[in-house]
Design a protein around this motif. Structure first.
Motif, PDB file in Angstrom:
ATOM      1  N   VAL A  75      52.517  37.739  57.905  1.00 31.95           N
ATOM      2  CA  VAL A  75      52.619  39.089  57.319  1.00 31.95           C
ATOM      3  C   VAL A  75      51.473  39.961  57.814  1.00 31.95           C
ATOM      4  O   VAL A  75      51.668  41.145  58.146  1.00 31.95           O
ATOM      5  CB  VAL A  75      52.623  39.003  55.777  1.00 31.95           C
ATOM      6  CG1 VAL A  75      52.505  40.409  55.166  1.00 31.95           C
ATOM      7  CG2 VAL A  75      53.891  38.319  55.287  1.00 31.95           C
ATOM      8  N   ASN A  85      51.886  43.564  59.869  1.00 31.22           N
ATOM      9  CA  ASN A  85      51.290  44.820  59.390  1.00 31.22           C
ATOM     10  C   ASN A  85      50.305  45.402  60.393  1.00 31.22           C
ATOM     11  O   ASN A  85      50.291  46.619  60.636  1.00 31.22           O
ATOM     12  CB  ASN A  85      50.590  44.576  58.045  1.00 31.22           C
ATOM     13  CG  ASN A  85      51.579  44.457  56.892  1.00 31.22           C
ATOM     14  OD1 ASN A  85      52.541  45.199  56.813  1.00 31.22           O
ATOM     15  ND2 ASN A  85      51.333  43.517  55.996  1.00 31.22           N
ATOM     16  N   ILE A 127      59.798  42.168  53.528  1.00 34.10           N
ATOM     17  CA  ILE A 127      58.424  42.279  54.048  1.00 34.10           C
ATOM     18  C   ILE A 127      58.389  43.224  55.239  1.00 34.10           C
ATOM     19  O   ILE A 127      57.528  44.105  55.338  1.00 34.10           O
ATOM     20  CB  ILE A 127      57.898  40.887  54.439  1.00 34.10           C
ATOM     21  CG1 ILE A 127      57.653  40.044  53.186  1.00 34.10           C
ATOM     22  CG2 ILE A 127      56.618  40.997  55.270  1.00 34.10           C
ATOM     23  CD1 ILE A 127      57.338  38.591  53.478  1.00 34.10           C
ATOM     24  N   GLU A 181      59.096  46.882  54.142  1.00 31.89           N
ATOM     25  CA  GLU A 181      57.930  47.483  53.487  1.00 31.89           C
ATOM     26  C   GLU A 181      56.877  47.891  54.512  1.00 31.89           C
ATOM     27  O   GLU A 181      56.268  48.964  54.397  1.00 31.89           O
ATOM     28  CB  GLU A 181      57.340  46.484  52.495  1.00 31.89           C
ATOM     29  CG  GLU A 181      56.135  47.001  51.727  1.00 31.89           C
ATOM     30  CD  GLU A 181      55.561  45.977  50.772  1.00 31.89           C
ATOM     31  OE1 GLU A 181      54.405  46.152  50.322  1.00 31.89           O
ATOM     32  OE2 GLU A 181      56.257  44.975  50.488  1.00 31.89           O
TER      33      GLU A 181
END
Length: 427
Positions: free
Chosen positions: A237, A241, A276, A279
């Motif tokens: 993750v 990001n 995920i 977002e």
């Protein structure tokens, strides 16, 4: 103490004596943890008095199987400890343990009913396992639980080397967790260029660990520890990001390129991967989703291919692209090509590197390119290390390449200047 056996305190004394005896004799001391399988059911069905009778009966059978210098102790509940002295070898120990398993399984006459249980035994051999008394008992207990997990009614020998490796892995994972919390990870980026157009068309995000002890580490030095651990998801993750944030920053600077992110099968099949990703993309609305490409290893073992197809379809609807990485090394290439919603193939670098000297590898590369064209997919060559590689790839129909012959992975801040020089023809 219904069995009348020694307790833990007396066992500890005898264990210390047994260790000294082992050191003087040169023979092994087997420290065993024995737990009865199915004892709870007897207690539940026949009552605690019958359970006590079973413990006494099993204890008697075990004592009959032991030699004069061996020790049997009750640790509590349905768990026993045994010290087997003068063991000649692991094979000799296995022979004695088989006898103990048979003894534990002998029926016990309780209220005119013959009842039987089995046992799981864990064993630590001293001095092969050169621990203190507490450590030996703890290791035997760990081995006993492995025997239970393996199906019960068996024994398991504690392996100090395997335990050392397991402990080393646990320690390394703790350092990696601290690295994630302490912002020690960073992403480097390796350019992908179109030789025909003479422009940089994208980059691949590659993880690095800024280890305060060992310096900058490449993923091969730490990622194997992460795979299948509870760190795999949060680190994945973080990479997503960071890469999306960087792609947005470049776009704001006027550098409109696609950023490729490596994603494991475990990540994809993790319950909420589409959420995920969604977002992360919503956090940077200025970035078109098409500027993000997820690279999936062709030899990734999807435990549920239908679920993987559904996950990729959800992500595709967001607008992201997919590439099948290291193509040609797996066993399900055509299945993935037919079923997964991918837009690009990346030829594995092991074939590209040797294609200038190995006709078979060149044949594989040419076949993959033809296959990509047949499926109307973009094709990318990894491992382009020389101008000869680059020229050959372009001649056989693959103009998009990456590798050390083009550029090594570099910090994000270096990418804009590198792209400007490349696009201007400065090599």
């Amino acid at each position: 103490m219904c069995t009348g056996l020694p307790n833990r305190r007396l066992l500890t004394d005898r264990l210390g004596q047994g260790m000294m005896r082992s050191e003087h004799s040169g023979k092994l001391l087997a420290v065993c943890s024995l737990d009865l399988d199915g004892f709870k059911q007897i207690n539940d069905c026949f009552g605690s008095a019958s359970g006590d009778a079973m413990l006494i009966g099993v204890a008697e059978h075990l004592k009959m199987a032991l030699r004069g210098d061996d020790t049997l102790a009750r640790m509590g509940g349905d768990e026993f400890a045994l010290l087997l002295s003068d063991i000649e070898s692991p094979e000799h120990c296995s022979y004695v343990l088989d006898q103990l398993l048979r003894a534990a399984n002998r029926p016990v006459n309780i209220q005119d009913t013959k009842l039987a249980v089995t046992a799981s035994i864990g064993v630590s051999l001293y001095p092969d396992d050169h621990g203190d008394p507490d450590a030996l008992l703890r290791h035997a207990d760990q081995a006993m639980y492995l025997a239970k997990q393996a199906g019960k009614n068996r024994f398991h020998l504690y392996d100090p080397e395997r335990d050392r490796k397991a402990q080393s892995r646990r320690n390394q994972l703790e350092r990696l967790r601290a690295a994630l919390d302490g912002n020690q990870f960073t992403l480097y980026y390796q350019p992908k260029v179109d030789l025909r157009l003479g422009t940089m068309v994208g980059v691949e995000a590659l993880l690095r660990w800024q280890d305060p002890v060992h310096g900058m580490l490449a993923p091969g030095e730490f990622l194997p520890m992460v795979i299948d651990s509870d760190l795999e998801q949060p680190l994945g993750v973080w990479v997503i990001n960071q890469a999306i944030a960087q792609a947005t920053a470049w776009l704001v600077e006027g550098l409109d390129i696609r950023v490729s992110i490596n994603v494991s099968a475990n990540q994809l099949l993790y319950g909420n991967f589409p959420a995920i990703l969604c977002e992360a993309l919503e956090r940077y609305p200025a970035l078109p989703a098409k500027n993000i490409e997820l690279e999936i290893l062709e030899n990734a073992a999807f435990s549920d291919l239908d679920q993987a197809i559904d996950v990729l379809a959800q992500c595709e609807r967001m607008g992201v692209h997919f590439a099948l990485d290291d193509f040609g090394t797996g066993y399900s290439s055509l299945t993935y090509l037919r079923k997964l919603p991918i837009q690009a193939l990346k030829i594995d670098q092991s074939f590209v590197r040797k294609m200038t000297t190995d006709s078979e590898d060149r044949g594989i590369v040419e076949s993959v390119i033809q296959l990509a064209h047949t499926f109307q997919l973009e094709v990318v060559a990894e491992g382009v290390e020389t101008q000869q590689h680059a020229a050959l790839m372009q001649n056989i129909g693959c103009s998009i390449v990456q590798g050390y012959g083009i550029a090594r992975p570099m910090p994000a801040d270096d990418i804009p200047a590198w792209a400007k020089h490349w696009n201007q023809g400065i090599r």
